[in-house]
Structure formats: structure tokens, C-alpha cells
Design a protein around this motif. Structure first.
Motif, PDB file in Angstrom:
ATOM      1  N   VAL A 266      63.570  50.120  50.404  1.00 56.84           N
ATOM      2  CA  VAL A 266      62.512  49.282  49.839  1.00 56.84           C
ATOM      3  C   VAL A 266      61.148  49.749  50.333  1.00 56.84           C
ATOM      4  CG1 VAL A 266      61.569  46.942  49.686  1.00 56.84           C
ATOM      5  CG2 VAL A 266      64.040  47.303  49.529  1.00 56.84           C
TER       6      VAL A 266
ATOM      7  N   VAL B  25      67.483  48.968  41.170  1.00 59.92           N
ATOM      8  CA  VAL B  25      67.389  47.552  41.510  1.00 59.92           C
ATOM      9  C   VAL B  25      68.747  47.116  42.048  1.00 59.92           C
ATOM     10  CG1 VAL B  25      66.964  45.221  40.649  1.00 59.92           C
ATOM     11  CG2 VAL B  25      65.699  47.148  39.683  1.00 59.92           C
TER      12      VAL B  25
ATOM     13  N   ARG C 215      64.335  48.154  44.764  1.00 65.40           N
ATOM     14  CA  ARG C 215      63.849  46.774  44.719  1.00 65.40           C
ATOM     15  C   ARG C 215      65.076  45.876  44.844  1.00 65.40           C
ATOM     16  NH1 ARG C 215      61.747  46.377  39.722  1.00 65.40           N
ATOM     17  NH2 ARG C 215      63.368  45.083  38.837  1.00 65.40           N
TER      18      ARG C 215
ATOM     19  N   PRO D 289      63.989  53.749  38.417  1.00 62.62           N
ATOM     20  CA  PRO D 289      64.006  52.629  39.365  1.00 62.62           C
ATOM     21  C   PRO D 289      65.442  52.192  39.677  1.00 62.62           C
ATOM     22  CG  PRO D 289      63.427  51.861  37.176  1.00 62.62           C
ATOM     23  CD  PRO D 289      63.517  53.370  37.109  1.00 62.62           C
TER      24      PRO D 289
ATOM     25  N   GLU E 159      70.794  43.978  42.772  1.00 59.46           N
ATOM     26  CA  GLU E 159      70.870  42.538  42.550  1.00 59.46           C
ATOM     27  C   GLU E 159      71.972  41.991  43.436  1.00 59.46           C
ATOM     28  OE1 GLU E 159      69.742  40.522  38.782  1.00 59.46           O
ATOM     29  OE2 GLU E 159      70.573  42.374  37.966  1.00 59.46           O
TER      30      GLU E 159
ATOM     31  N   GLY F  28      59.811  52.660  48.541  1.00 58.59           N
ATOM     32  CA  GLY F  28      59.631  52.532  47.099  1.00 58.59           C
ATOM     33  C   GLY F  28      60.795  53.008  46.256  1.00 58.59           C
TER      34      GLY F  28
ATOM     35  N   TRP G  65      61.948  35.320  50.880  1.00 55.88           N
ATOM     36  CA  TRP G  65      62.775  36.161  51.750  1.00 55.88           C
ATOM     37  C   TRP G  65      62.792  35.634  53.179  1.00 55.88           C
ATOM     38  CZ3 TRP G  65      66.435  38.925  49.936  1.00 55.88           C
ATOM     39  CH2 TRP G  65      66.343  39.453  48.656  1.00 55.88           C
TER      40      TRP G  65
ATOM     41  N   GLU H  92      66.648  42.167  44.405  1.00 57.38           N
ATOM     42  CA  GLU H  92      66.490  40.861  43.775  1.00 57.38           C
ATOM     43  C   GLU H  92      67.713  40.033  44.130  1.00 57.38           C
ATOM     44  OE1 GLU H  92      65.896  41.382  39.593  1.00 57.38           O
ATOM     45  OE2 GLU H  92      64.033  42.502  39.881  1.00 57.38           O
TER      46      GLU H  92
END
Length: 186
Positions: A111, A83, A117, A81, A85, A114, A151, A119
Motif C-alpha cells: 500500500v 485491489v 489498495r 491496479p 478486498e 502504491g 482503519w 478495501e
């Protein structure tokens, strides 16, 4: 244990690298490898096999996205994954520009498929005085989160950025923005 995790940091800004390294070491993480040159990241990743990679996305020699693509090509890591940030003050002009110009493309390309992600972590470092517009904007966005509108509200803030500490995120304007996107303010 968690403190034994190997953490690779890649950032072309020496101060950022030293700060992250110091925070992690003070937090009890002893296995930290910090790299200034993103071109050395794929080899370090292969040789050291970190548990976590902290990556700057905007670097001159090679972007963080280019590095991520190379890391994804490594055997056995295709499903790891990723991510992103994002730490931002809603009053920050660069942060607003990033939210308007970069985030929509990232959402469509990574996104939606998939692969990523995102954050967001709202910071309040530009606000001055009482009330603090940065803090109020961050609090308003956090209030939108439980209703699933974080969002939408954050995006509305980015598109209505009006400079620092000039009333763009006064409590009255934040309330009006919440009303415009249909948030329940009670």
C-alpha cells in the motif's frame, strides 16, 4: 459493455470458485474462467487477457501474491491496479488474526508503495441474538469511516477481539472503544 468483461477467478477451494462463478454468471457476466490451480493463472492470463482477476491470496501451491508478481511481469500490465478486498466479520477469530498479522505488512510493503489498495467489507455472519455484536461492530466501523477513522477503528476492533458473542463488541464496549480513539459519537 461491462457484461462482456472477461473475468478470471483463481481459488484453490472448489466451493468458493463455484460460488463466485455462479454469482457472476447470474449477474450477467458470461465470460468467466475459473481456475483451481494458481500455477495455471499466468498462462491463462497471457492467453485470455482478462479484464478483471479475482484471486485467493492463501493457496498451498502458489500464493496469490506470487501469482500477482508473475502477472505484473507480463508486458503492458505493470501499472494495473491491484485491489485486495477483505470480507470479514469483526467477531471472526481468523479475520482478527489476519487483520493483526497480515494487513500491517501488506500496508507497509504494497500500500505504501502504491502497488495495492485494500478495501474492507464488513460482514455480520457470526452474531446471534439481539443485539447482534457482529452487526453492531460493522455498523460502528462504518460510522468511523466518514471521519477518516475507519482503519483506526477496525484495527482497534481486531486487537480487542474477545471471542464470538461474549460481549466483546457489546454496544457499551464499542462506545468505549470509539471514545478511546477519539471518535465523536454524536
Amino acid at each position: 459493455t461491462v457484461n462482456e468483461a472477461r473475468i478470471l477467478i483463481v481459488d484453490d477451494e472448489r466451493d468458493n470458485l463455484l460460488l463466485l462463478e455462479r454469482i457472476l454468471i447470474r449477474g450477467g457476466f458470461a465470460n468467466v474462467l475459473a481456475l483451481l490451480d494458481p500455477r495455471s493463472a499466468p498462462k491463462a492470463y497471457r492467453d485470455w487477457q482478462p479484464d478483471l482477476v479475482l484471486m485467493d491470496l492463501h493457496m498451498p501451491a502458489m500464493s496469490g501474491f506470487e501469482v500477482i508478481e508473475q502477472l505484473r511481469a507480463e508486458p503492458g500490465e505493470a501499472t494495473a491496479p491491484v485491489v485486495l478486498e477483505v470480507f470479514a466479520d469483526y467477531q471472526c477469530p481468523w479475520c482478527a488474526r489476519f487483520a493483526r498479522e497480515a494487513l500491517p505488512g501488506l500496508a507497509r510493503t504494497y500500500v505504501a508503495t502504491g502497488q495495492l489498495r485494500i478495501e474492507e467489507r464488513a460482514l455480520a455472519f457470526l452474531g446471534t441474538g439481539t443485539p447482534d455484536e457482529s452487526l453492531d461492530a460493522a455498523a460502528a466501523a462504518a460510522c468511523a469511516a466518514p471521519t477518516g477513522n475507519y482503519w483506526a477503528f477496525a484495527d482497534y476492533l481486531a486487537w480487542n477481539h474477545g471471542g464470538e458473542n461474549q460481549g466483546a463488541f457489546s454496544r457499551e464496549r464499542l462506545s468505549a472503544m470509539a471514545d478511546r480513539i477519539g471518535l465523536d459519537r454524536d
